[in-house]
Motif scaffolding. Structure first.
Motif, PDB file in Angstrom:
ATOM      1  N   ARG A  16       0.836  -1.201   0.000  1.00 10.05           N
ATOM      2  CA  ARG A  16       0.000   0.000   0.000  1.00 10.05           C
ATOM      3  C   ARG A  16       0.872   1.252   0.000  1.00 10.05           C
ATOM      4  O   ARG A  16       1.870   1.331   0.734  1.00 10.05           O
ATOM      5  N   GLN A  17       0.500   2.220  -0.796  1.00 10.08           N
ATOM      6  CA  GLN A  17       1.201   3.497  -0.866  1.00 10.08           C
ATOM      7  C   GLN A  17       0.260   4.575  -0.324  1.00 10.08           C
ATOM      8  O   GLN A  17      -0.816   4.807  -0.897  1.00 10.08           O
ATOM      9  N   LYS A  18       0.659   5.213   0.752  1.00 12.97           N
ATOM     10  CA  LYS A  18      -0.240   6.118   1.470  1.00 12.97           C
ATOM     11  C   LYS A  18      -0.767   7.242   0.588  1.00 12.97           C
ATOM     12  O   LYS A  18      -1.938   7.611   0.664  1.00 12.97           O
ATOM     13  N   GLU A  19       0.102   7.811  -0.260  1.00 11.87           N
ATOM     14  CA  GLU A  19      -0.344   8.937  -1.090  1.00 11.87           C
ATOM     15  C   GLU A  19      -1.419   8.516  -2.092  1.00 11.87           C
ATOM     16  O   GLU A  19      -2.330   9.291  -2.402  1.00 11.87           O
ATOM     17  N   ASP A  70      -3.556   5.968  -1.538  1.00  9.42           N
ATOM     18  CA  ASP A  70      -4.755   5.738  -0.721  1.00  9.42           C
ATOM     19  C   ASP A  70      -5.453   7.055  -0.398  1.00  9.42           C
ATOM     20  O   ASP A  70      -6.682   7.156  -0.446  1.00  9.42           O
ATOM     21  N   ILE A  71      -4.663   8.072  -0.056  1.00  5.47           N
ATOM     22  CA  ILE A  71      -5.251   9.378   0.269  1.00  5.47           C
ATOM     23  C   ILE A  71      -5.914   9.980  -0.966  1.00  5.47           C
ATOM     24  O   ILE A  71      -7.028  10.523  -0.888  1.00  5.47           O
ATOM     25  N   SER A 127       0.788  12.658   3.446  1.00  9.24           N
ATOM     26  CA  SER A 127       1.082  11.351   4.060  1.00  9.24           C
ATOM     27  C   SER A 127       2.222  11.439   5.070  1.00  9.24           C
ATOM     28  O   SER A 127       2.342  10.591   5.959  1.00  9.24           O
ATOM     29  N   ASP A 130      -1.619   9.162  12.048  1.00 11.13           N
ATOM     30  CA  ASP A 130      -1.908   7.813  11.562  1.00 11.13           C
ATOM     31  C   ASP A 130      -3.406   7.526  11.518  1.00 11.13           C
ATOM     32  O   ASP A 130      -3.887   6.843  10.612  1.00 11.13           O
ATOM     33  N   ILE A 163      -4.799   8.957   8.351  1.00  7.53           N
ATOM     34  CA  ILE A 163      -4.299   8.193   7.202  1.00  7.53           C
ATOM     35  C   ILE A 163      -5.034   6.859   7.114  1.00  7.53           C
ATOM     36  O   ILE A 163      -5.406   6.411   6.021  1.00  7.53           O
ATOM     37  N   ASN A 164      -5.248   6.226   8.259  1.00  2.00           N
ATOM     38  CA  ASN A 164      -5.983   4.949   8.272  1.00  2.00           C
ATOM     39  C   ASN A 164      -7.405   5.116   7.762  1.00  2.00           C
ATOM     40  O   ASN A 164      -7.962   4.209   7.128  1.00  2.00           O
ATOM     41  N   ILE A 202      -7.162   5.084   4.107  1.00  6.55           N
ATOM     42  CA  ILE A 202      -6.881   3.712   3.660  1.00  6.55           C
ATOM     43  C   ILE A 202      -8.165   2.901   3.616  1.00  6.55           C
ATOM     44  O   ILE A 202      -8.402   2.133   2.669  1.00  6.55           O
TER      45      ILE A 202
END
Length: 363
Positions: free
Chosen positions: A13-16, A18-19, A284, A289, A292-293, A296
């Protein structure tokens, strides 16, 4: 130093991303809520329409969703052409399910409760075949699966996508005398907005570009350098978007010009998407967190959330109009309804996934 490694680095998973996907579904829910609310008595401001419909609900919503879908094709473990084609057929069928919630149920409900079924046109049942974003996604997976069978290179893929975009730009607003033909050709070109919003020729350029982009992104050694010019990639396209907002026939001037966007519109939007993902990369690194979650969760359940919101939005607004006589939708009420829809759609998507997992485990 070479920015790209030979091997894959950014796996999982790549946070950016997902956001970015999370924002895209949030923006879509806001604009869909505004669209349905504006079918009734309202005082929705021009500012809200421009912000959520034209800017956030335009370049930042569906194009981001489609571009990230292309990136996802790089990350998926189901890369075989046959699996992609099967996935595409499944999404096409799901698109019909979306249309039931978006058009057919509201048609009968508004007719029964409000005595006005014309608010949600039925077209003799042909509205079931309306081309929404998941129907487009289905076509995309099928086409990408076919192209993979022929081992099409990245260069050939981009040339093909641009070719389709140019054709789509030239033949948009082609309206047939037959409603059936308008729906049928609406899968490929912009016939009439009431029959199609995401014709394949006009929009395929986004997942195609995302697919090529993803092959570099996954091998990027330094994301800070990769996204170094993200502000420029947002500001320049934003100037173009504002120009088209006030130009008759421009990209953001009306719904039809947006849904049947031309090649120049698409190129500016793709540049903007790179900047938008770059901005999300910065987020990100800064966001807590817990937040961010949340993104996700939105990203992981994006398709189910999209399906659910098209069942909840029309029904919720129709019930409000029926139960609260003389109701006038305002910016605040629409905002609160959208928040409610986000919450209930997300919970429904999570609940569906958990139930599906339990049934699978029990079997």
């Amino acid at each position: 130093m070479d920015l790209f490694a030979k091997e894959k680095i950014n796996i999982g998973r790549q946070k950016e991303l997902d956001i970015a996907k999370g924002f895209s579904i949030l923006f879509m829910i806001f604009i869909h809520t505004i669209i349905i609310a504006m079918l009734f008595e309202n005082t929705v401001s021009w500012v809200s329409i421009v912000l959520f419909d034209d800017i956030l609900g335009g370049p930042s919503a569906a194009p981001v969703f489609m571009f990230c879908m292309g990136i996802g094709m790089v990350y998926t473990r189901s890369k075989e052409p046959e699996k992609m084609i099967r996935r595409g057929i499944s999404l096409l069928l799901i698109g019909f399910i979306v249309n039931i919630g978006e058009f057919i149920l509201p048609h009968f409900l508004s007719g029964y409760l409000l005595n006005d079924p014309t608010l949600f046109p039925f077209y003799g049942g042909l509205i079931l075949f309306y081309v929404d974003i998941l129907g487009f996604a289905g076509q995309t997976f099928i086409l990408m699966g076919i192209l993979k069978k022929f081992n099409v290179s990245n260069k050939q893929l981009l040339i093909f996508a641009i070719f389709l975009s140019i054709i789509g730009s030239l033949v948009k607003y082609t309206i047939f005398d037959s409603t059936i033909l308008n729906f049928l050709f609406g899968y490929f070109i912009g016939t009439y907005e009431a029959f199609t919003t995401f014709p394949l020729f006009n929009w395929f350029i986004f997942p195609a570009a995302g697919y090529v982009y993803g092959q570099y992104f996954i091998r990027c050694k330094d994301k800070s350098q990769f996204f170094k010019f993200w502000p420029v990639c947002i500001i320049i396209p934003l100037m173009y978007f504002i120009y088209t907002l006030f130009t008759p026939g421009g990209y953001l001037y009306g719904d039809a010009t947006y849904y049947f966007l031309n090649t120049v519109d698409a190129i500016f939007t793709i540049i903007y998407i790179h900047g938008f993902i770059g901005f999300n990369y910065l987020l990100s690194l800064k966001l807590p967190d817990r937040l961010i979650n949340f993104f996700i969760v939105l990203s992981k359940h994006i398709n189910m959330i999209y399906i659910a919101q098209w069942y909840y939005i029309p029904i919720t607004i129709i019930l409000i109009v029926y139960l609260i006589k003389g109701n006038v939708f305002t910016d605040l009420s629409v905002f609160l309804i959208a928040i409610f829809i986000i919450a209930i759609s997300t919970l429904s998507a999570i609940g569906y996934k958990n139930l599906k997992s339990k049934i699978k485990s029990a079997g």
